[in-house]
Scaffold this motif. Structure first.
Motif, PDB file in Angstrom:
ATOM      1  N   PRO A  12       0.923  -1.154  -0.015  1.00  0.00           N
ATOM      2  CA  PRO A  12       0.024  -0.082  -0.075  1.00  0.00           C
ATOM      3  C   PRO A  12       0.742   1.245   0.123  1.00  0.00           C
ATOM      4  N   PRO A  13       0.685   2.444  -0.594  1.00  0.00           N
ATOM      5  CA  PRO A  13       1.261   3.664  -0.608  1.00  0.00           C
ATOM      6  C   PRO A  13       1.387   4.149   0.882  1.00  0.00           C
ATOM      7  N   PRO A  14       2.560   4.889   1.024  1.00  0.00           N
ATOM      8  CA  PRO A  14       2.532   5.466   2.542  1.00  0.00           C
ATOM      9  C   PRO A  14       1.849   6.686   2.647  1.00  0.00           C
ATOM     10  N   HIS A  15       1.614   6.755   3.908  1.00  0.00           N
ATOM     11  CA  HIS A  15       0.719   7.927   4.319  1.00  0.00           C
ATOM     12  C   HIS A  15       1.409   9.283   4.290  1.00  0.00           C
ATOM     13  N   ILE A  16       2.111   9.766   3.111  1.00  0.00           N
ATOM     14  CA  ILE A  16       2.718  10.965   3.100  1.00  0.00           C
ATOM     15  C   ILE A  16       1.920  12.018   1.978  1.00  0.00           C
ATOM     16  N   PRO A  17       2.326  13.275   2.238  1.00  0.00           N
ATOM     17  CA  PRO A  17       1.603  14.350   1.706  1.00  0.00           C
ATOM     18  C   PRO A  17       1.982  14.324   0.127  1.00  0.00           C
ATOM     19  N   VAL A  18       0.896  14.759  -0.619  1.00  0.00           N
ATOM     20  CA  VAL A  18       1.220  14.949  -2.347  1.00  0.00           C
ATOM     21  C   VAL A  18       1.164  16.524  -1.996  1.00  0.00           C
ATOM     22  N   ARG A  19       2.345  17.105  -2.544  1.00  0.00           N
ATOM     23  CA  ARG A  19       2.413  18.549  -2.776  1.00  0.00           C
ATOM     24  C   ARG A  19       2.177  18.584  -4.362  1.00  0.00           C
ATOM     25  N   PRO A  20       1.622  20.108  -4.287  1.00  0.00           N
ATOM     26  CA  PRO A  20       1.341  21.010  -3.351  1.00  0.00           C
ATOM     27  C   PRO A  20      -0.163  21.191  -2.732  1.00  0.00           C
ATOM     28  N   ILE A  21      -1.055  20.055  -2.721  1.00  0.00           N
ATOM     29  CA  ILE A  21      -2.262  20.307  -2.605  1.00  0.00           C
ATOM     30  C   ILE A  21      -2.320  19.435  -1.081  1.00  0.00           C
ATOM     31  N   TRP A  22      -1.410  18.946  -0.734  1.00  0.00           N
ATOM     32  CA  TRP A  22      -1.244  18.470   0.958  1.00  0.00           C
ATOM     33  C   TRP A  22      -2.425  17.524   1.113  1.00  0.00           C
ATOM     34  N   LEU A  23      -2.582  16.611   0.329  1.00  0.00           N
ATOM     35  CA  LEU A  23      -3.587  15.570   0.501  1.00  0.00           C
ATOM     36  C   LEU A  23      -2.547  14.209   0.805  1.00  0.00           C
ATOM     37  N   CYS A  24      -3.029  13.190   1.356  1.00  0.00           N
ATOM     38  CA  CYS A  24      -2.454  12.144   1.849  1.00  0.00           C
ATOM     39  C   CYS A  24      -2.544  10.998   0.348  1.00  0.00           C
ATOM     40  N   ARG A  25      -1.243  10.602   0.261  1.00  0.00           N
ATOM     41  CA  ARG A  25      -1.204   9.720  -0.896  1.00  0.00           C
ATOM     42  C   ARG A  25      -1.981   8.599  -0.943  1.00  0.00           C
ATOM     43  N   ALA A  26      -2.064   7.967   0.178  1.00  0.00           N
ATOM     44  CA  ALA A  26      -2.566   6.593   0.438  1.00  0.00           C
ATOM     45  C   ALA A  26      -4.064   6.732   0.484  1.00  0.00           C
ATOM     46  N   CYS A  27      -4.870   7.760   1.423  1.00  0.00           N
ATOM     47  CA  CYS A  27      -6.216   7.977   1.585  1.00  0.00           C
ATOM     48  C   CYS A  27      -6.766   9.089   1.073  1.00  0.00           C
ATOM     49  N   ALA A  28      -5.916  10.153   0.413  1.00  0.00           N
ATOM     50  CA  ALA A  28      -6.659  11.413  -0.056  1.00  0.00           C
ATOM     51  C   ALA A  28      -7.537  12.120   0.768  1.00  0.00           C
TER      52      ALA A  28
END
Length: 117
Positions: A12-28
């Motif tokens: 599963p993808p890690p729970h890290i931020p997607v920048r620049p929108i700052w949503l979680c990569r795993a759970c959005a």
């Protein structure tokens, strides 16, 4: 466990931020998400103050990124503070680490069954 000869699939993808929108990569959801809020104190268990520093830097970066995306009216400082820092209690984490307690506040036992001194 027999899965019919199929590979278990990608992790599963890690729970890290997607920048620049700052949503979680795993759970959005807004990062730090509930999973990240659970896992980050474990990752920083030995140095809880570094967790606060890390999240403070993330708050600064998120503020800049989110402002660039929507400068009018810009991100709400109170909401960002609550999202990034208000849930962390560094004093409690540091005290527990010094006392040898787990995150639930229970003192860790040594092999002899006695609390560490």
């Amino acid at each position: 466990m027999n899965n019919g000869g199929k590979s278990p699939g990608p992790p599963p993808p890690p729970h890290i931020p997607v920048r620049p929108i700052w949503l979680c990569r795993a759970c959005a959801t807004d990062w730090p998400c509930l999973a990240a809020r659970t896992l980050l104190p474990l990752d920083y268990y030995a140095d809880p103050l570094s967790l606060f520093v890390y999240l403070g830097a993330a708050l600064q970066a998120a503020t800049e990124d989110l402002y660039r995306l929507n400068p009018d009216p810009g991100p709400d400082p109170k909401l960002l503070h609550a999202r990034f820092l208000a849930w962390v209690n560094p004093r409690l984490l540091i005290t527990r680490a010094r006392l040898g307690a787990d995150l639930g506040g229970n003192r860790r036992r040594s092999r002899g069954g006695h609390p560490p001194r």
